[in-house]
Design an enzyme around this catalytic site. Structure first.
Site, PDB file in Angstrom:
ATOM      1  N   ASP A 161     -40.048 -32.891  24.675  1.00  0.00           N
ATOM      2  CA  ASP A 161     -39.331 -32.914  25.945  1.00  0.00           C
ATOM      3  C   ASP A 161     -39.846 -34.115  26.727  1.00  0.00           C
ATOM      4  O   ASP A 161     -41.021 -34.163  27.107  1.00  0.00           O
ATOM      5  CB  ASP A 161     -39.620 -31.603  26.692  1.00  0.00           C
ATOM      6  CG  ASP A 161     -38.969 -31.513  28.053  1.00  0.00           C
ATOM      7  OD1 ASP A 161     -38.614 -32.564  28.643  1.00  0.00           O
ATOM      8  OD2 ASP A 161     -38.841 -30.380  28.558  1.00  0.00           O
ATOM      9  N   ILE A 162     -38.991 -35.089  26.964  1.00  0.00           N
ATOM     10  CA  ILE A 162     -39.389 -36.334  27.617  1.00  0.00           C
ATOM     11  C   ILE A 162     -40.024 -36.085  28.993  1.00  0.00           C
ATOM     12  O   ILE A 162     -40.882 -36.836  29.430  1.00  0.00           O
ATOM     13  CB  ILE A 162     -38.192 -37.321  27.684  1.00  0.00           C
ATOM     14  CG1 ILE A 162     -38.667 -38.752  27.889  1.00  0.00           C
ATOM     15  CG2 ILE A 162     -37.180 -36.885  28.747  1.00  0.00           C
ATOM     16  CD1 ILE A 162     -37.590 -39.794  27.651  1.00  0.00           C
ATOM     17  N   ASN A 210     -25.132 -39.707  33.404  1.00  0.00           N
ATOM     18  CA  ASN A 210     -23.693 -39.933  33.481  1.00  0.00           C
ATOM     19  C   ASN A 210     -23.437 -40.940  34.597  1.00  0.00           C
ATOM     20  O   ASN A 210     -24.361 -41.319  35.323  1.00  0.00           O
ATOM     21  CB  ASN A 210     -22.927 -38.615  33.686  1.00  0.00           C
ATOM     22  CG  ASN A 210     -23.301 -37.922  34.974  1.00  0.00           C
ATOM     23  OD1 ASN A 210     -23.346 -38.536  36.036  1.00  0.00           O
ATOM     24  ND2 ASN A 210     -23.568 -36.635  34.901  1.00  0.00           N
ATOM     25  N   GLY A 262     -28.076 -31.658  29.244  1.00  0.00           N
ATOM     26  CA  GLY A 262     -28.981 -32.310  28.302  1.00  0.00           C
ATOM     27  C   GLY A 262     -30.184 -32.949  28.966  1.00  0.00           C
ATOM     28  O   GLY A 262     -30.799 -32.392  29.876  1.00  0.00           O
ATOM     29  N   VAL A 263     -30.532 -34.154  28.508  1.00  0.00           N
ATOM     30  CA  VAL A 263     -31.681 -34.894  29.027  1.00  0.00           C
ATOM     31  C   VAL A 263     -31.533 -35.117  30.526  1.00  0.00           C
ATOM     32  O   VAL A 263     -32.485 -34.956  31.292  1.00  0.00           O
ATOM     33  CB  VAL A 263     -31.829 -36.251  28.297  1.00  0.00           C
ATOM     34  CG1 VAL A 263     -32.871 -37.124  28.959  1.00  0.00           C
ATOM     35  CG2 VAL A 263     -32.173 -36.046  26.836  1.00  0.00           C
ATOM     36  N   ASP A 264     -30.337 -35.486  30.952  1.00  0.00           N
ATOM     37  CA  ASP A 264     -30.071 -35.768  32.367  1.00  0.00           C
ATOM     38  C   ASP A 264     -30.404 -34.558  33.232  1.00  0.00           C
ATOM     39  O   ASP A 264     -31.118 -34.667  34.237  1.00  0.00           O
ATOM     40  CB  ASP A 264     -28.599 -36.172  32.525  1.00  0.00           C
ATOM     41  CG  ASP A 264     -28.255 -36.740  33.893  1.00  0.00           C
ATOM     42  OD1 ASP A 264     -29.160 -37.172  34.627  1.00  0.00           O
ATOM     43  OD2 ASP A 264     -27.058 -36.766  34.211  1.00  0.00           O
ATOM     44  N   SER A 319     -26.737 -41.230  24.286  1.00  0.00           N
ATOM     45  CA  SER A 319     -25.330 -40.988  23.911  1.00  0.00           C
ATOM     46  C   SER A 319     -25.115 -40.066  22.715  1.00  0.00           C
ATOM     47  O   SER A 319     -23.980 -39.832  22.328  1.00  0.00           O
ATOM     48  CB  SER A 319     -24.561 -42.293  23.665  1.00  0.00           C
ATOM     49  OG  SER A 319     -24.213 -42.899  24.887  1.00  0.00           O
ATOM     50  N   THR A 320     -26.168 -39.528  22.116  1.00  0.00           N
ATOM     51  CA  THR A 320     -25.974 -38.736  20.900  1.00  0.00           C
ATOM     52  C   THR A 320     -25.757 -37.251  21.150  1.00  0.00           C
ATOM     53  O   THR A 320     -25.463 -36.515  20.218  1.00  0.00           O
ATOM     54  CB  THR A 320     -27.143 -38.909  19.918  1.00  0.00           C
ATOM     55  OG1 THR A 320     -28.349 -38.474  20.545  1.00  0.00           O
ATOM     56  CG2 THR A 320     -27.275 -40.350  19.489  1.00  0.00           C
ATOM     57  N   TYR A 324     -22.139 -36.979  24.457  1.00  0.00           N
ATOM     58  CA  TYR A 324     -21.300 -38.171  24.282  1.00  0.00           C
ATOM     59  C   TYR A 324     -20.989 -38.462  22.817  1.00  0.00           C
ATOM     60  O   TYR A 324     -20.295 -39.406  22.483  1.00  0.00           O
ATOM     61  CB  TYR A 324     -21.945 -39.383  24.951  1.00  0.00           C
ATOM     62  CG  TYR A 324     -21.868 -39.366  26.464  1.00  0.00           C
ATOM     63  CD1 TYR A 324     -21.350 -38.282  27.170  1.00  0.00           C
ATOM     64  CD2 TYR A 324     -22.311 -40.449  27.198  1.00  0.00           C
ATOM     65  CE1 TYR A 324     -21.293 -38.281  28.558  1.00  0.00           C
ATOM     66  CE2 TYR A 324     -22.252 -40.456  28.586  1.00  0.00           C
ATOM     67  CZ  TYR A 324     -21.746 -39.363  29.254  1.00  0.00           C
ATOM     68  OH  TYR A 324     -21.684 -39.379  30.639  1.00  0.00           O
TER      69      TYR A 324
END
Length: 168
Positions: free
Chosen positions: A9-10, A25, A33-35, A118-119, A122
């Site tokens: 987890d970043i 986005n 997600g990550v965002d 983007s994976t 997106y």
């Protein structure tokens, strides 16, 4: 230049890096997600700062403070939606990486953590995305040989794919 890969987890490993990159986005106002994870971990002040940035174009990058995430900043970049524009997606993804690194370097940062841009939602194919990330990393590494780039990947499968692509 040094390149690393890890699964995790970043937001939880951010203290190892100067900055982390958010696969945002175009509104920069949070998402999934990550965002979503980055916005949640950083706290409500991140959203307030993002509201002042007037969004971000696909392929561009902007920086904010990190707030409750233990690093010096967050670089927000917008990757392409693969299924909407597969012809231009490779250059836009390349630009997302290049511009993220440029913003980091312009702000004096060299240790950068990336997600797989983007994976997720997106739908960029992971292996193709990793190939583009590799090209961008090597391109920028020639300009800035003191970079340390780490991909913090959500799944072991993505980690294996990135590692295979970068070392082949």
């Amino acid at each position: 230049m040094k390149i690393n890969f890890m699964t995790g987890d970043i937001t939880k490993v951010a203290g190892r890096f100067d900055v982390i990159v958010n696969a945002a986005n175009s509104t920069l106002l949070g998402g999934g997600g990550v965002d979503g994870a980055i916005h949640k971990a950083a706290g409500p002040k991140l959203l307030e700062e993002c509201k002042t940035l007037d969004g971000c174009e696909t392929g561009a990058a902007k920086i904010t403070r990190a707030y409750d995430i233990p690093c010096k900043g967050i670089i927000h970049t917008v990757g392409p939606k693969y299924t909407e524009d597969p012809v231009n997606a490779p250059i836009l993804l390349f630009l997302a990486y290049i511009n993220s690194i440029d913003v980091a370097v312009a702000n004096g940062y060299r240790k950068i953590a990336f997600p797989s841009i983007s994976t997720g939602i997106y739908k960029y194919p992971v292996e193709e995305a990793a190939q583009i990330a590799k090209r961008a990393a090597h391109f920028m590494g020639e300009k800035f040989p003191d970079l340390e780039l780490t991909w913090v990947l959500f799944s072991e499968e993505d980690n294996n794919t990135y590692t295979k692509v970068f070392y082949s």
